[in-house]
Enzyme design. Structure first.
Site, short mmCIF file in Angstrom:
data_model
loop_
_atom_site.label_atom_id
_atom_site.label_comp_id
_atom_site.label_asym_id
_atom_site.label_seq_id
_atom_site.Cartn_x
_atom_site.Cartn_y
_atom_site.Cartn_z
N HIS A 15 0.87 -1.10 0.01
CA HIS A 15 0.16 -0.03 0.03
C HIS A 15 1.04 1.28 0.03
O HIS A 15 1.50 1.81 1.10
CB HIS A 15 -0.76 -0.13 1.30
CG HIS A 15 -1.75 1.16 1.21
ND1 HIS A 15 -3.12 0.97 1.83
CD2 HIS A 15 -1.63 2.53 1.22
CE1 HIS A 15 -3.74 2.16 1.78
NE2 HIS A 15 -2.99 3.11 1.36
N HIS A 17 1.16 5.58 -1.77
CA HIS A 17 0.69 6.51 -2.68
C HIS A 17 1.84 7.11 -3.26
O HIS A 17 2.88 7.79 -2.77
CB HIS A 17 0.03 7.45 -1.79
CG HIS A 17 -0.95 6.80 -0.95
ND1 HIS A 17 -2.26 6.86 -1.66
CD2 HIS A 17 -1.00 6.28 -0.04
CE1 HIS A 17 -3.26 6.37 -0.70
NE2 HIS A 17 -2.65 6.01 0.34
N ASN A 44 -5.92 6.67 -5.73
CA ASN A 44 -6.44 7.83 -5.43
C ASN A 44 -5.52 9.21 -5.69
O ASN A 44 -5.33 9.93 -4.84
CB ASN A 44 -6.88 8.02 -3.79
CG ASN A 44 -5.40 8.11 -2.89
OD1 ASN A 44 -4.74 7.50 -3.36
ND2 ASN A 44 -5.66 8.70 -1.66
N LYS A 101 -9.55 -0.94 -5.18
CA LYS A 101 -9.68 -0.39 -3.89
C LYS A 101 -11.10 0.35 -3.84
O LYS A 101 -11.55 1.14 -4.56
CB LYS A 101 -8.59 0.63 -3.83
CG LYS A 101 -8.76 1.52 -2.51
CD LYS A 101 -7.81 1.01 -1.46
CE LYS A 101 -7.84 1.74 -0.08
NZ LYS A 101 -6.64 2.56 -0.11
N HIS A 144 -10.39 0.67 2.12
CA HIS A 144 -10.26 1.67 3.17
C HIS A 144 -11.59 1.47 4.03
O HIS A 144 -12.60 2.05 3.90
CB HIS A 144 -10.36 3.29 2.67
CG HIS A 144 -9.91 4.11 3.73
ND1 HIS A 144 -8.77 4.80 3.81
CD2 HIS A 144 -10.72 4.44 4.79
CE1 HIS A 144 -8.72 5.53 4.86
NE2 HIS A 144 -9.82 5.62 5.55
N HIS A 179 -4.54 -0.54 6.34
CA HIS A 179 -3.79 0.09 7.44
C HIS A 179 -4.95 0.05 8.72
O HIS A 179 -5.39 1.19 9.12
CB HIS A 179 -3.82 1.46 7.05
CG HIS A 179 -4.65 2.32 6.35
ND1 HIS A 179 -6.12 2.25 6.36
CD2 HIS A 179 -4.55 3.13 5.21
CE1 HIS A 179 -6.57 2.80 5.53
NE2 HIS A 179 -5.86 3.25 4.62
N ASP A 251 1.40 2.68 3.36
CA ASP A 251 0.60 3.96 3.48
C ASP A 251 1.35 5.00 3.38
O ASP A 251 1.02 6.16 3.62
CB ASP A 251 -0.51 3.82 4.61
CG ASP A 251 -1.57 4.92 4.28
OD1 ASP A 251 -1.68 5.35 3.11
OD2 ASP A 251 -2.22 5.21 5.20
N ALA A 265 -4.57 14.57 5.19
CA ALA A 265 -4.24 13.63 5.99
C ALA A 265 -3.38 12.70 5.25
O ALA A 265 -3.64 12.32 3.90
CB ALA A 265 -5.37 12.84 6.03
C1 NCD Z 1 -3.91 8.69 2.25
C2 NCD Z 1 -3.69 9.73 1.10
O1 NCD Z 1 -3.11 10.84 1.31
O2 NCD Z 1 -3.69 9.43 -0.07
N1 NCD Z 1 -3.84 9.55 3.34
C3 NCD Z 1 -3.85 8.92 4.63
O3 NCD Z 1 -4.21 9.63 5.59
N2 NCD Z 1 -3.82 7.75 4.93
C4 NCD Z 1 -5.19 7.96 1.81
C5 NCD Z 1 -5.43 6.71 2.63
O4 NCD Z 1 -4.79 5.78 2.55
O5 NCD Z 1 -6.40 6.93 3.52
ZN ZN Z 2 -3.16 4.87 1.69
#
Ligand code: NCD
Ligand code: ZN
Length: 347
Positions: A15, A17, A44, A101, A144, A179, A251, A265
């Site tokens: 996982h 980003h 995302n 997802k 999620h 997560h 994450d 976040a």
């Molecule tokens: C993630 C993001 O910024 O893409 N943010 C997070 O707080 N974990 C998205 C996610 O995995 O929830």
């Molecule tokens: Zn994430």
């Protein structure tokens, strides 16, 4: 090689980003490149990864910065996703899209257009049709797991009712609850053969106190929000249990500082990730379980081949940078006890 060194099968991040070109893609990929053989890229982005064309283009964009890292792709499920979308993607061999997802609407970064509460309780037909196809095509469903509309500390717990319905209705669908942050989620994973969970470094390290207990720490702010010390203990026990249902999903989710200051976040955990995990597993007397957690168990869930090389960690004090361009890492300015020996050992 020094006898104190630790070698690990090349890790797999289930996982991450990687973002898009105007939002740190190169930085995100380059940090992963140093550690991971495979990494599952979340969809995302802005705009999101929704179909075959998007996946193909995103794969190319990531590969531009990869030397040995192999990206695995995902699509974001929306109420408009159809079984045909899954079929179209599955026939392509130029990229590896292995999962979709599910984002409940509005619960995290770029989750707009996800599934609303009435679409999840009960599960709407459009989603069931897609999940049925994914089950047949052996895709993994990443979730999620937070229920929109609930109090933020209860969102994960409340989502478990939806997860129970999905796990029961699609018993051959491999599901990964992403997560996890609560004792309830750790325990829930045990109830269904087809449910697994990823655990992050930051949720192994923090509780709600680290985010808001003293001064507000925006760099520890993520979704789902870290919970109580007892929950963290359950996560540590799960990650070090040797149970293949729990494995690493970092994450790592970079946002430029100005976006973090506006409340986005997500923690940029990639810099120092494997080094800090090593330190923690040593401290917890579970270093013999680290390879399973960071490589073998995730590979098993995603039917990936065994690691084609090993990485080596050595005792080496260094400090995580305070910033990397516009991004502030989760471990910024912290001293690490372990470093990575480059280049990797071929097997
Ligand atoms: C993630 C993001 O910024 O893409 N943010 C997070 O707080 N974990 C998205 C996610 O995995 O929830
Ligand atoms: Zn994430």
């Amino acid at each position: 090689m020094s006898k104190d060194n630790i070698t690990l099968p090349a890790p797999f991040d289930a996982h991450v980003h990687f973002r898009q070109e105007n939002y740190g893609l190169q930085t995100a990929v380059v940090y992963h490149e140093q550690v991971f053989e495979y990494a599952l890229a979340m969809p995302n982005t802005n705009p999101p990864i929704l179909n075959c064309t998007d996946v193909s283009q995103y794969n190319q964009a990531i590969l531009k910065y990869c030397k040995r890292l192999r990206p695995l792709l995902t699509i974001k499920l929306t109420p408009e996703t159809t079984p045909q979308t899954i079929h179209d993607i599955s026939i392509h061999s130029s990229f590896q899209c292995v999962a979709a997802k599910l984002y409940p609407e509005g619960v995290t970064t770029n989750s707009e257009g996800g599934f609303t509460r009435p679409m999840l309780m009960p599960l709407c037909k459009a989603l069931c049709d897609v999940l049925d196809t994914m089950q047949e095509m052996k895709w993994v469903l990443c979730i999620h797991g937070e229920m929109p509309g609930e109090f933020c500390l209860d969102r994960e717990k409340e989502f478990l009712y939806v997860l129970r319905d999905i796990a029961k209705l699609f018993p051959r669908l491999q599901i990964v609850l992403e997560h996890i942050t609560t004792r309830e989620a750790v325990e829930f994973v045990q109830l269904f053969k087809n449910v697994n969970a990823t655990i992050t470094l930051h949720h192994l390290m923090t509780t709600l106190d680290d985010v808001v207990g003293d001064k507000l720490n925006i760099h520890a702010f993520c979704k789902p929000i870290p919970k109580k010390p007892r929950d963290r203990e359950y996560l540590i026990r799960a990650a070090t249990s040797g149970d293949p249902k729990y494995f690493l999903g970092s994450d790592s989710a970079p946002h430029p500082l100005s976006f973090k200051q506006c409340g986005c976040a997500g923690c940029f955990t990639a810099p120092g990730l494997i080094q800090k995990l090593t330190e923690l597993f040593v401290e917890w007397r579970a270093v013999n379980r680290l390879a399973d957690f960071v490589s073998d168990f995730g590979r098993r869930c995603y039917s990936l081949p065994p690691a084609s090389y090993r990485i080596e960690l050595c005792k080496d004090e260094w400090t995580v940078p305070g910033n990397i361009g516009a991004f502030v890492p989760f471990l910024a300015n912290q001293k690490m006890k372990w470093g990575i020996v480059q280049p990797p050992i071929r097997v």
